[in-house]
Design a protein around this motif. Sequence first.
Motif, mmCIF file in Angstrom:
data_model
loop_
_atom_site.group_PDB
_atom_site.id
_atom_site.type_symbol
_atom_site.label_atom_id
_atom_site.label_comp_id
_atom_site.label_asym_id
_atom_site.label_seq_id
_atom_site.Cartn_x
_atom_site.Cartn_y
_atom_site.Cartn_z
ATOM 1 N N ARG A 127 -5.290 -8.187 -1.220
ATOM 2 C CA ARG A 127 -5.169 -6.828 -1.345
ATOM 3 C C ARG A 127 -6.596 -6.245 -1.980
ATOM 4 O O ARG A 127 -6.882 -5.176 -1.697
ATOM 5 C CB ARG A 127 -3.892 -6.482 -2.218
ATOM 6 C CG ARG A 127 -2.669 -6.915 -1.166
ATOM 7 C CD ARG A 127 -1.541 -6.096 -1.883
ATOM 8 N NE ARG A 127 -0.243 -6.552 -1.174
ATOM 9 C CZ ARG A 127 0.934 -6.339 -1.196
ATOM 10 N NH1 ARG A 127 1.178 -5.897 -2.394
ATOM 11 N NH2 ARG A 127 2.057 -6.725 -0.530
ATOM 12 N N MET A 186 -8.839 -5.909 0.948
ATOM 13 C CA MET A 186 -8.152 -4.683 1.692
ATOM 14 C C MET A 186 -8.622 -3.312 1.208
ATOM 15 O O MET A 186 -9.271 -2.500 1.717
ATOM 16 C CB MET A 186 -6.883 -4.840 1.817
ATOM 17 C CG MET A 186 -6.423 -5.885 2.648
ATOM 18 S SD MET A 186 -4.370 -5.754 2.815
ATOM 19 C CE MET A 186 -4.056 -7.537 3.625
ATOM 20 N N LEU A 222 -7.499 8.402 -1.055
ATOM 21 C CA LEU A 222 -7.796 6.958 -1.029
ATOM 22 C C LEU A 222 -6.743 6.446 -2.252
ATOM 23 O O LEU A 222 -6.149 5.388 -2.147
ATOM 24 C CB LEU A 222 -9.153 6.559 -1.329
ATOM 25 C CG LEU A 222 -9.957 6.517 -0.337
ATOM 26 C CD1 LEU A 222 -11.521 6.391 -0.441
ATOM 27 C CD2 LEU A 222 -9.802 5.243 0.710
ATOM 28 N N ASP A 237 -3.938 7.554 -3.204
ATOM 29 C CA ASP A 237 -2.485 7.664 -2.865
ATOM 30 C C ASP A 237 -2.409 6.473 -2.019
ATOM 31 O O ASP A 237 -1.389 5.617 -2.155
ATOM 32 C CB ASP A 237 -2.081 8.775 -1.863
ATOM 33 C CG ASP A 237 -1.946 9.989 -2.557
ATOM 34 O OD1 ASP A 237 -1.764 9.790 -3.840
ATOM 35 O OD2 ASP A 237 -1.556 11.012 -2.030
ATOM 36 N N ALA A 238 -3.315 6.065 -1.207
ATOM 37 C CA ALA A 238 -3.045 4.834 -0.219
ATOM 38 C C ALA A 238 -3.347 3.483 -0.838
ATOM 39 O O ALA A 238 -2.508 2.616 -0.724
ATOM 40 C CB ALA A 238 -4.261 4.957 0.923
ATOM 41 N N GLY A 270 -0.069 2.895 -2.816
ATOM 42 C CA GLY A 270 1.075 2.242 -1.927
ATOM 43 C C GLY A 270 0.704 0.622 -1.527
ATOM 44 O O GLY A 270 1.672 -0.408 -1.425
ATOM 45 N N LEU A 271 -0.687 0.562 -1.374
ATOM 46 C CA LEU A 271 -1.020 -0.868 -1.044
ATOM 47 C C LEU A 271 -0.733 -1.811 -2.177
ATOM 48 O O LEU A 271 0.011 -2.909 -1.650
ATOM 49 C CB LEU A 271 -2.525 -0.826 -0.533
ATOM 50 C CG LEU A 271 -3.329 -2.264 -0.394
ATOM 51 C CD1 LEU A 271 -4.175 -2.041 0.896
ATOM 52 C CD2 LEU A 271 -3.874 -2.863 -1.496
ATOM 53 N N ALA A 319 3.309 -2.306 -2.605
ATOM 54 C CA ALA A 319 3.870 -2.959 -1.294
ATOM 55 C C ALA A 319 4.414 -4.149 -1.490
ATOM 56 O O ALA A 319 3.895 -5.181 -2.051
ATOM 57 C CB ALA A 319 2.978 -2.953 -0.176
ATOM 58 N N PRO A 320 5.871 -4.292 -1.138
ATOM 59 C CA PRO A 320 6.418 -5.595 -1.449
ATOM 60 C C PRO A 320 5.824 -6.795 -0.554
ATOM 61 O O PRO A 320 5.386 -6.531 0.345
ATOM 62 C CB PRO A 320 7.876 -5.302 -0.802
ATOM 63 C CG PRO A 320 8.124 -3.947 -0.709
ATOM 64 C CD PRO A 320 6.816 -3.341 -0.614
ATOM 65 N N VAL A 321 5.748 -7.750 -1.034
ATOM 66 C CA VAL A 321 5.522 -9.103 -0.558
ATOM 67 C C VAL A 321 6.309 -9.782 0.270
ATOM 68 O O VAL A 321 7.235 -10.435 -0.456
ATOM 69 C CB VAL A 321 4.655 -10.134 -1.446
ATOM 70 C CG1 VAL A 321 4.233 -11.264 -0.833
ATOM 71 C CG2 VAL A 321 3.560 -9.324 -2.176
#
Lengths: 214, 214
Positions: free
Chosen positions: B161, B164, B198, B200-201, B204-205, B208-210
């Motif tokens: 992540r 990413m 960016l 906000d995104a 979220g990233l 995020a659940p794995v």
Amino acid sequence: MSSSKADRGSETRELLLVTAERLFAEHGVEAVSNRQVSEAAGQSNNFAVGYHFGSKEDLVVAIVRRHSESIERRRMDMLARVTGSPDLRDWVSCLVRPTTEHLTSLGNPTWYARFIAQVTTHPTYRKLLVNEAYSSRSLKQGLEGMFQLIPRLPEDVKQERNDMGRLMVVHMCAERERALHEGTAPPHSTWEFTAAGLVDALVGLWLAPVTARR
Amino acid sequence: MSSSKADRGSETRELLLVTAERLFAEHGVEAVSNRQVSEAAGQSNNFAVGYHFGSKEDLVVAIVRRHSESIERRRMDMLARVTGSPDLRDWVSCLVRPTTEHLTSLGNPTWYARFIAQVTTHPTYRKLLVNEAYSSRSLKQGLEGMFQLIPRLPEDVKQERNDMGRLMVVHMCAERERALHEGTAPPHSTWEFTAAGLVDALVGLWLAPVTARR
């Protein structure tokens, strides 16, 4: 033209495509001339690219299309299987897995992911990829399916997150392809492993609350 | 060396840095030779880059450092302000805004974001950026603050992540910088607008659940 001559023409074309993809992936689209592609493909005629494809732009489009047909077909099959699914993850998968499954099918080494990353970073050729994406029926359908399952987003946020997701997938695939090629990828990792991580991240990205004042 | 000669040396150095950054941003690091940089900077000596910097790698590092000092300073200031904050967004901001605020401070056109995107996509020079990031005290501190506020993640997911997020920020900034330069950016958009999207995104990233089986 005799059929053996036609065969040779089609073999040469294929050889030029494969060679150009590798060179562009390694060195960037701008750093490699049509002449270098012809030479590296063992063509005595330095204008082989011009003869078979026309301009460098035509060559880039031909390389993209060589893969996009298979990716498009995979996505249509996948969409047919997820029709009506209420699971956001299924739809996000349709945006990621057709590419990673295509890469899996090609074996190692591949150059496609790094080639796409190079084209994406090029000041003018990047538009060729945008045009390809706009004309993809399956991509449109996958995105529409996904938008049914997430809270309504302002149009500019939608566009922006689409760009973020696209850049994340393109460049993560390119970095993994390079790691695979250089033997530095984690030993048990697979393209499916990469796809799963990308789907999780994209779900988070699309569901993230919009807090930005605009 | 007389002081005016020293001044001229430092002016030439600066001119070479600015010129190289622009050429690398536009054409890619590999497509541009040291000789082309010297010529475009109006140096009669074609070996000016070699004389002032050494290798192309040294030149790339010098361009990176020219910006990283200011970005590092901004991030240290920002971290001092968010110490103890329970708001994840504050920590994620420390990963994004030092760069976007630096870009704002440079005015338009800038080349730095596209230069970084090109270096990030280069097969070998990309490692220079990884080294710079590893040695950044403020980046380490920002990430540690962030990790305090998100559910515990497996080490490989954390690494993935982080990659990413980095790729998303680098390439979104490069695309915005190009749009600004070409006059195709949305009329009311600002770097702060990009930073907010960016952040906000990225929130979220990271949250995020794995779900991926590994």
